[in-house]
Enzyme design. Structure first.
Site, PDB file in Angstrom:
ATOM      1  CG  ASN A 113       5.911  13.414 -13.227  1.00 40.45           C
ATOM      2  OD1 ASN A 113       6.477  12.326 -13.037  1.00 40.45           O
ATOM      3  ND2 ASN A 113       6.474  14.576 -12.955  1.00 40.45           N
ATOM      4  CB  THR A 158     -29.970  -3.578  21.314  1.00 44.76           C
ATOM      5  OG1 THR A 158     -30.671  -3.920  22.504  1.00 44.76           O
ATOM      6  CG2 THR A 158     -30.995  -3.211  20.239  1.00 44.76           C
ATOM      7  CE  LYS A 286     -13.509 -25.684  16.805  1.00 44.74           C
ATOM      8  NZ  LYS A 286     -12.266 -25.216  17.383  1.00 44.74           N
ATOM      9  CG  ASN A 288     -12.509 -24.277  13.068  1.00 45.75           C
ATOM     10  OD1 ASN A 288     -13.301 -24.423  13.995  1.00 45.75           O
ATOM     11  ND2 ASN A 288     -11.288 -24.781  13.065  1.00 45.75           N
ATOM     12  CD  GLU A 293     -12.629 -18.032  12.226  1.00 42.24           C
ATOM     13  OE1 GLU A 293     -11.989 -17.878  13.274  1.00 42.24           O
ATOM     14  OE2 GLU A 293     -12.764 -19.135  11.681  1.00 42.24           O
TER      15      GLU A 293
HETATM   16  N1  ARG Z   1       7.146   4.862 -11.502  1.00 48.31           N
HETATM   17  C1  ARG Z   1       6.730   6.203 -11.276  1.00 48.31           C
HETATM   18  C2  ARG Z   1       5.511   6.239 -10.341  1.00 48.31           C
HETATM   19  O1  ARG Z   1       4.992   5.242 -10.104  1.00 48.31           O
HETATM   20  C3  ARG Z   1       6.372   6.851 -12.576  1.00 48.31           C
HETATM   21  C4  ARG Z   1       6.537   8.337 -12.570  1.00 48.31           C
HETATM   22  C5  ARG Z   1       7.971   8.683 -12.461  1.00 48.31           C
HETATM   23  N2  ARG Z   1       8.175  10.072 -12.588  1.00 48.31           N
HETATM   24  C6  ARG Z   1       9.364  10.624 -12.280  1.00 48.31           C
HETATM   25  N3  ARG Z   1       9.437  11.890 -12.403  1.00 48.31           N
HETATM   26  N4  ARG Z   1      10.351   9.928 -11.815  1.00 48.31           N
HETATM   27  O2  ARG Z   1       5.113   7.242  -9.855  1.00 48.31           O
END
Ligand code: ARG
Length: 460
Positions: A113, A158, A286, A288, A293
């Site tokens: 995490n 404008t 043409k 383009n 775009e």
């Molecule tokens: N692949 C996960 C993400 O992109 C990584 C973190 C995963 N964490 C977990 N507790 N499963 O967020």
């Protein structure tokens, strides 16, 4: 893998199905975080060793192993496996295969995490630096073009109706200003991106005697995220980046819209170099403006990514949720699209050919000096609202005669106001009108040249 065993599957009694494995895996896109993942892991390991949490031998093995993995990835030798879920577990597994138990110790005091949050921030910081440099290159191209056209008159619009004569250089400098603010916004966003999540671990921090500042310094972060729950869960920095990106694209989309209009034969103000255009498979005449775009079109996609990330975040309880895995594809695509757009844009602007005659003629057609006539009368004592009325009548008369205000005789002009004298003819020219707006921010060529000069110094 052996019995489909996952790094985290110790407590599970059955393996996930192939479909679930595919559904939950992120390796298909997060592999591009590898270089940042390795950087983050090496910094984390150095801190662990410095604090005596792992041995010096383990550190050496980890650093060397990760360097080898970096080479394998660069040489396209690294095998990414879906069953290993994401970039983090793929690299960790390979490290363990290379260096044994030392590889298994790398994850001490860390979670995927805080690891993934760190990787994204490192990726985004590098992307912001690249994007800012590219915006500046586009700004330089605008300056070069504007410099050649401080004296070129075009109709200022404008409501897309001819309003007043402006310098083409002045018009281009409006976009310079927009991009300047974009650079400021991105630089400000970078400050919030550049804070270290590592140390937050899964959500609550870790019981190991870590030193987060050491890792922050090693990775070039300005500081550490102050709250572990926030560090692993919020992606506001990515949302903020996407909103900055949306604005850059919005500005380029507006300029693209103008290039498309100006290139239409009805305007004929500019020509784009052939390499930015395509032809039609049925209409041989043409040419383009595909590139502008597409810039306009891709702006919709970038705005979509911004909304995707906002929506991803809005109902997540603290702290980390797997939802956040969905942040990557919109973010990567935003960076890729913006980088390509800017690279193409700087090049495209250097190839713009301008047709000053067409601009001049279009300005003549729209009674662009009507305000100048009104201001002239007002300076002679006629209240502005009355001047406005007098000029409206004069324009109506000129329209019936199908001529410009400057084509009317003095006697004709005096039919509408006795205040008009011979000196009006200097005022009614396009050049005279443009030159008279001579103050900071005005369209007088002298002011435009000064603005360009100042802008160039600011970019250096
Ligand atoms: N692949 C996960 C993400 O992109 C990584 C973190 C995963 N964490 C977990 N507790 N499963 O967020």
């Amino acid at each position: 893998m052996e019995n489909n065993k996952k790094t985290w599957s110790g407590r599970f009694s059955e393996p996930v199905s192939e479909l679930v494995e595919r559904y939950t895996a992120s390796i298909g896109f997060d592999y591009r975080l590898a270089e940042y993942d390795i950087q983050g892991s090496q910094a984390h390991a150095k801190m662990l060793a410095a604090k005596g949490i792992i041995s010096q031998e383990d550190l050496t093995a980890i650093i060397d192993g990760l360097n080898q993995i970096k080479d394998e990835i660069q040489d396209n030798q690294f095998v990414w496996l879906q069953e290993l879920e994401d970039v983090h577990l793929n690299i960790e597994k390979r490290l363990t295969a290379l260096v044994g138990d030392a590889g298994k110790r790398l994850h001490t005091g860390r979670s995927r995490n805080d690891q993934v949050a760190t990787d994204i921030r490192l990726f985004l910081r590098a992307s912001i630096d690249q994007i800012v440099a590219l915006i500046k290159a586009t700004q330089r191209a605008l300056l070069d073009l504007a410099e050649k056209h401080t004296n070129t008159v075009m109709p200022g619009f404008t409501h897309l109706q001819v309003a007043q004569p402006v310098s083409f250089g002045h018009h281009l400098m409006a976009y310079f200003e927009m991009l300047k603010r974009d650079v400021e916004r991105l630089s400000d966003c970078r400050k919030r991106v550049n804070q270290l999540p590592l140390g937050a671990a899964a959500l609550a921090g870790t019981s190991y005697p870590i030193e987060r500042e050491m890792v922050a310094k090693e990775l070039g972060f300005d500081g550490v995220c102050a709250n572990s729950l926030d560090a692993v869960s919020d992606r506001d920095f990515a949302i903020e980046f996407c909103s900055c990106a949306s604005l850059v694209m919005t500005h380029l989309s507006r300029l693209s819209e103008e290039l498309i209009l100006w290139m239409s034969p009805s305007f004929g103000f500019v020509e784009l170099a052939d390499r930015f255009c395509t032809g039609s498979s049925i209409m041989p005449q043409k040419k383009n403006p595909d590139v502008p775009e597409l810039v306009r079109g891709k702006t919709g996609r970038i705005n979509g990514h911004l909304v995707a990330l906002l929506t991803l975040m809005k109902a997540q309880p603290l702290a980390y949720n797997k939802d956040n895995q969905e942040d990557k594809e919109p973010l990567f695509d935003t960076v890729d699209t913006l980088v390509d757009t800017l690279r193409i844009y700087a090049d495209m602007l250097t190839g713009v050919r301008v047709n000053p005659d067409a601009m001049q003629q279009a300005t003549m057609r729209g009674y662009a000096t009507a305000t100048d006539l009104a201001d002239y009368l007002t300076k002679k004592g006629v209240p502005f609202r009355d001047s406005h009325e007098i000029v409206a009548k004069t324009v109506q008369y000129a329209e019936q005669k199908a001529c410009d205000l400057s084509d009317l005789t003095l006697a004709e002009l005096q039919m509408f106001s006795a205040q008009v004298e011979q000196d009006i003819f200097a005022i009614l020219t396009l050049d005279g009108s443009m030159k008279s707006r001579n103050h900071i921010g005005g369209t007088a060529p002298e002011q435009v040249a000064a603005a360009i000069d100042k802008a160039r110094k600011g970019l250096a």
